[in-house]
Design a protein around this motif. Sequence first.
Motif, short mmCIF file in Angstrom:
data_model
loop_
_atom_site.label_atom_id
_atom_site.label_comp_id
_atom_site.label_asym_id
_atom_site.label_seq_id
_atom_site.Cartn_x
_atom_site.Cartn_y
_atom_site.Cartn_z
N THR A 185 0.86 -1.19 0.00
CA THR A 185 0.00 0.00 0.00
C THR A 185 0.89 1.23 0.00
O THR A 185 2.11 1.14 0.15
N THR A 186 0.28 2.39 -0.16
CA THR A 186 1.05 3.63 -0.17
C THR A 186 1.72 3.89 1.17
O THR A 186 2.68 4.65 1.24
N ASN A 187 1.27 3.25 2.24
CA ASN A 187 1.91 3.41 3.54
C ASN A 187 3.30 2.77 3.57
O ASN A 187 4.11 3.09 4.42
N ASP A 188 3.57 1.84 2.63
CA ASP A 188 4.85 1.13 2.60
C ASP A 188 5.90 1.85 1.75
O ASP A 188 7.02 1.38 1.65
N ILE A 189 5.52 2.97 1.13
CA ILE A 189 6.47 3.69 0.26
C ILE A 189 7.56 4.34 1.11
O ILE A 189 7.28 5.02 2.09
N LYS A 196 -3.40 0.24 -3.52
CA LYS A 196 -2.49 -0.88 -3.68
C LYS A 196 -1.53 -0.58 -4.83
O LYS A 196 -1.95 -0.16 -5.90
N ILE A 197 -0.25 -0.81 -4.59
CA ILE A 197 0.77 -0.62 -5.63
C ILE A 197 1.66 -1.85 -5.65
O ILE A 197 1.84 -2.52 -4.63
N GLU A 198 2.19 -2.15 -6.83
CA GLU A 198 3.02 -3.33 -6.99
C GLU A 198 4.48 -2.96 -6.80
O GLU A 198 4.99 -2.08 -7.48
N THR A 199 5.14 -3.62 -5.87
CA THR A 199 6.57 -3.38 -5.66
C THR A 199 7.36 -4.45 -6.42
O THR A 199 6.89 -5.55 -6.64
#
Length: 187
Positions: A3-7, A59-62
Amino acid sequence: MATTNDIKNGTVLNLDGQLWTVIEFQHVKPGKGGAFVRTKLKNVLSGKVVDRTFNAGAKIETANVDKRDMQYLYRDGDDFIFMDTVTFDQLPVSAATVGSASDYMLENQNAIVATHDAAPLFVELPASVVLEVTYTEPGLQGDRSTGGTKPATLETGATIQVPLFLEAGTKVKVDTRDGSYLGRVND
């Protein structure tokens, strides 16, 4: 997926089939409306920098990027051969992937090689390296440490600007990010 919180700075994202590194990020909570994350992203392969905004919690893909400390061994045609310092596996990296880092690399020098699915993405050198000046015009009487600069050729073949008083055979410290002269190094 994350999620954007993990950026965080240095996180590599897989957006639209391309890999992007997060250079800067900022969580923004305006007084009105939903929160969002403003980012500055750099394309891993091309170096292009773009601004991108994500809604908070999206949600974003790392991408799984493996950064390893490797030793540069030698050049073989258009490839640079690196050796993993732990497993001793050798990895050929194309000249296009190495890019301008080749101007500051000597044999047996350590660098960080980033790979994704066993394909090399980029080579990261230390912030500064010590190289010897192989050729520069001789300094003249009256040349001082402050003032002008002159071109000097390094042992790797790269040309940088150095102060007028430096002579061939002098070891200098060079910034690998922009190729600027940082100072003389005494043995």
